[in-house]
Design a protein around this motif. Structure first.
Motif, PDB file in Angstrom:
ATOM      1  N   GLY A   1      54.030 -88.473-113.252  1.00 25.42           N
ATOM      2  CA  GLY A   1      52.700 -87.945-112.970  1.00 25.42           C
ATOM      3  C   GLY A   1      52.273 -88.214-111.535  1.00 25.42           C
ATOM      4  N   LEU A   2      52.506 -89.427-111.068  1.00 23.10           N
ATOM      5  CA  LEU A   2      52.155 -89.767-109.695  1.00 23.10           C
ATOM      6  C   LEU A   2      52.978 -88.945-108.708  1.00 23.10           C
ATOM      7  N   LEU A   3      54.262 -88.736-109.022  1.00 25.16           N
ATOM      8  CA  LEU A   3      55.110 -87.900-108.161  1.00 25.16           C
ATOM      9  C   LEU A   3      54.591 -86.464-108.105  1.00 25.16           C
ATOM     10  N   ALA A   4      54.200 -85.923-109.255  1.00 27.12           N
ATOM     11  CA  ALA A   4      53.687 -84.552-109.290  1.00 27.12           C
ATOM     12  C   ALA A   4      52.456 -84.423-108.398  1.00 27.12           C
ATOM     13  N   LEU A   5      51.584 -85.409-108.441  1.00 29.47           N
ATOM     14  CA  LEU A   5      50.378 -85.371-107.616  1.00 29.47           C
ATOM     15  C   LEU A   5      50.703 -85.572-106.140  1.00 29.47           C
ATOM     16  N   LEU A   6      51.706 -86.365-105.850  1.00 30.35           N
ATOM     17  CA  LEU A   6      52.156 -86.515-104.468  1.00 30.35           C
ATOM     18  C   LEU A   6      52.743 -85.200-103.961  1.00 30.35           C
ATOM     19  N   LEU A   7      53.572 -84.570-104.783  1.00 32.06           N
ATOM     20  CA  LEU A   7      54.209 -83.325-104.357  1.00 32.06           C
ATOM     21  C   LEU A   7      53.195 -82.229-104.059  1.00 32.06           C
ATOM     22  N   VAL A   8      52.174 -82.074-104.904  1.00 34.17           N
ATOM     23  CA  VAL A   8      51.199 -81.016-104.621  1.00 34.17           C
ATOM     24  C   VAL A   8      50.409 -81.332-103.355  1.00 34.17           C
ATOM     25  N   ARG A   9      50.250 -82.616-103.055  1.00 36.38           N
ATOM     26  CA  ARG A   9      49.494 -82.980-101.852  1.00 36.38           C
ATOM     27  C   ARG A   9      50.291 -82.725-100.573  1.00 36.38           C
ATOM     28  N   VAL A  10      51.608 -82.874-100.612  1.00 40.45           N
ATOM     29  CA  VAL A  10      52.403 -82.744 -99.380  1.00 40.45           C
ATOM     30  C   VAL A  10      52.984 -81.351 -99.166  1.00 40.45           C
ATOM     31  N   GLN A  11      52.939 -80.492-100.180  1.00 40.17           N
ATOM     32  CA  GLN A  11      53.527 -79.159-100.005  1.00 40.17           C
ATOM     33  C   GLN A  11      52.916 -78.473 -98.791  1.00 40.17           C
ATOM     34  N   GLY A  12      53.776 -77.999 -97.912  1.00 42.97           N
ATOM     35  CA  GLY A  12      53.338 -77.271 -96.734  1.00 42.97           C
ATOM     36  C   GLY A  12      53.010 -78.135 -95.529  1.00 42.97           C
ATOM     37  N   LEU A  13      53.077 -79.460 -95.670  1.00 38.31           N
ATOM     38  CA  LEU A  13      52.783 -80.329 -94.532  1.00 38.31           C
ATOM     39  C   LEU A  13      54.009 -80.484 -93.637  1.00 38.31           C
ATOM     40  N   SER A  14      53.763 -80.702 -92.367  1.00 32.27           N
ATOM     41  CA  SER A  14      54.848 -80.992 -91.435  1.00 32.27           C
ATOM     42  C   SER A  14      55.250 -82.457 -91.605  1.00 32.27           C
ATOM     43  N   PRO A  15      56.433 -82.828 -91.089  1.00 35.17           N
ATOM     44  CA  PRO A  15      56.826 -84.243 -91.176  1.00 35.17           C
ATOM     45  C   PRO A  15      55.792 -85.181 -90.546  1.00 35.17           C
ATOM     46  N   SER A  16      55.198 -84.786 -89.431  1.00 36.11           N
ATOM     47  CA  SER A  16      54.202 -85.666 -88.803  1.00 36.11           C
ATOM     48  C   SER A  16      52.941 -85.758 -89.658  1.00 36.11           C
ATOM     49  N   GLU A  17      52.547 -84.654 -90.295  1.00 37.12           N
ATOM     50  CA  GLU A  17      51.395 -84.696 -91.194  1.00 37.12           C
ATOM     51  C   GLU A  17      51.689 -85.583 -92.404  1.00 37.12           C
ATOM     52  N   MET A  18      52.927 -85.517 -92.910  1.00 38.58           N
ATOM     53  CA  MET A  18      53.308 -86.370 -94.035  1.00 38.58           C
ATOM     54  C   MET A  18      53.233 -87.839 -93.657  1.00 38.58           C
ATOM     55  N   SER A  19      53.710 -88.159 -92.455  1.00 42.50           N
ATOM     56  CA  SER A  19      53.741 -89.566 -92.055  1.00 42.50           C
ATOM     57  C   SER A  19      52.339 -90.128 -91.843  1.00 42.50           C
ATOM     58  N   SER A  20      51.356 -89.268 -91.598  1.00 40.42           N
ATOM     59  CA  SER A  20      49.995 -89.759 -91.392  1.00 40.42           C
ATOM     60  C   SER A  20      49.107 -89.593 -92.631  1.00 40.42           C
ATOM     61  N   LEU A  21      49.697 -89.145 -93.737  1.00 39.19           N
ATOM     62  CA  LEU A  21      48.927 -88.948 -94.970  1.00 39.19           C
ATOM     63  C   LEU A  21      48.399 -90.285 -95.486  1.00 39.19           C
ATOM     64  N   ASP A  22      47.134 -90.312 -95.834  1.00 40.39           N
ATOM     65  CA  ASP A  22      46.508 -91.503 -96.410  1.00 40.39           C
ATOM     66  C   ASP A  22      46.766 -91.486 -97.918  1.00 40.39           C
ATOM     67  N   LEU A  23      47.906 -92.022 -98.302  1.00 39.91           N
ATOM     68  CA  LEU A  23      48.311 -91.997 -99.707  1.00 39.91           C
ATOM     69  C   LEU A  23      47.349 -92.776-100.613  1.00 39.91           C
ATOM     70  N   PRO A  24      46.959 -94.008-100.252  1.00 44.34           N
ATOM     71  CA  PRO A  24      45.989 -94.708-101.101  1.00 44.34           C
ATOM     72  C   PRO A  24      44.662 -93.940-101.201  1.00 44.34           C
ATOM     73  N   GLY A  25      44.259 -93.310-100.106  1.00 42.72           N
ATOM     74  CA  GLY A  25      43.027 -92.524-100.116  1.00 42.72           C
ATOM     75  C   GLY A  25      43.109 -91.335-101.053  1.00 42.72           C
ATOM     76  N   TRP A  26      44.267 -90.659-101.089  1.00 42.90           N
ATOM     77  CA  TRP A  26      44.481 -89.515-101.982  1.00 42.90           C
ATOM     78  C   TRP A  26      44.366 -89.951-103.440  1.00 42.90           C
ATOM     79  N   PHE A  27      45.039 -91.038-103.793  1.00 46.87           N
ATOM     80  CA  PHE A  27      44.990 -91.499-105.177  1.00 46.87           C
ATOM     81  C   PHE A  27      43.619 -92.079-105.535  1.00 46.87           C
ATOM     82  N   ALA A  28      42.900 -92.635-104.546  1.00 43.42           N
ATOM     83  CA  ALA A  28      41.532 -93.097-104.798  1.00 43.42           C
ATOM     84  C   ALA A  28      40.627 -91.904-105.088  1.00 43.42           C
TER      85      ALA A  28
END
Length: 135
Positions: A77-104
């Motif tokens: 479930g957590l992977l599915a939510l991560l995948l929908v959040r990163v789809q279409g992002l560039s590698p630099s956008e992925m590296s700056s993603l606030d993962l704890p913020g997304w799940f919060a």
């Protein structure tokens, strides 16, 4: 944020209780496109996760697309939510993603124990490394 990520955010923010969010989390995990046995290889396994997690990247212009699997229901479930959040992002956008913020935002921060958080960060780092052109 893409449309699927917005839809996930809406669904989880409407869930009034942890039980409803847990049920949603399991449902999102069931949405993951299954990996074939040939894709569940050691080369596709993400190191740094306590559970078994496999990640496959596929370039379909103009974006990278990812598939992931885990042997743990909660992690799926957590992977599915991560995948929908990163789809279409560039590698630099992925590296700056606030993962704890997304799940919060999703109301799932308490499900991110330090080991789960480290594992999801390992998946995100692996995504970024797979999308960088090899020289």
């Amino acid at each position: 944020m893409n449309d699927q990520a917005e839809a996930a955010l809406d669904e989880f923010q409407q869930a009034a209780s942890w039980e409803q969010r847990a049920r949603l989390l399991m449902q999102w995990g069931e949405r993951l496109q299954p990996l074939s046995a040939a894709e569940k290889t050691e080369a596709n396994r993400v190191t740094g996760c306590e559970s078994n997690v496999w990640l496959v990247a596929d370039w379909r212009a103009p974006h990278w697309h990812f598939k992931a699997a885990s042997d743990a229901r909660l992690i799926r479930g957590l992977l599915a939510l991560l995948l929908v959040r990163v789809q279409g992002l560039s590698p630099s956008e992925m590296s700056s993603l606030d993962l704890p913020g997304w799940f919060a935002q999703l109301g799932l921060a308490r499900q991110l124990s330090p080991s789960r958080s480290n594992g999801l960060n390992a998946v995100l780092q692996r995504m970024a490394s797979l999308t960088v052109p090899q020289s």
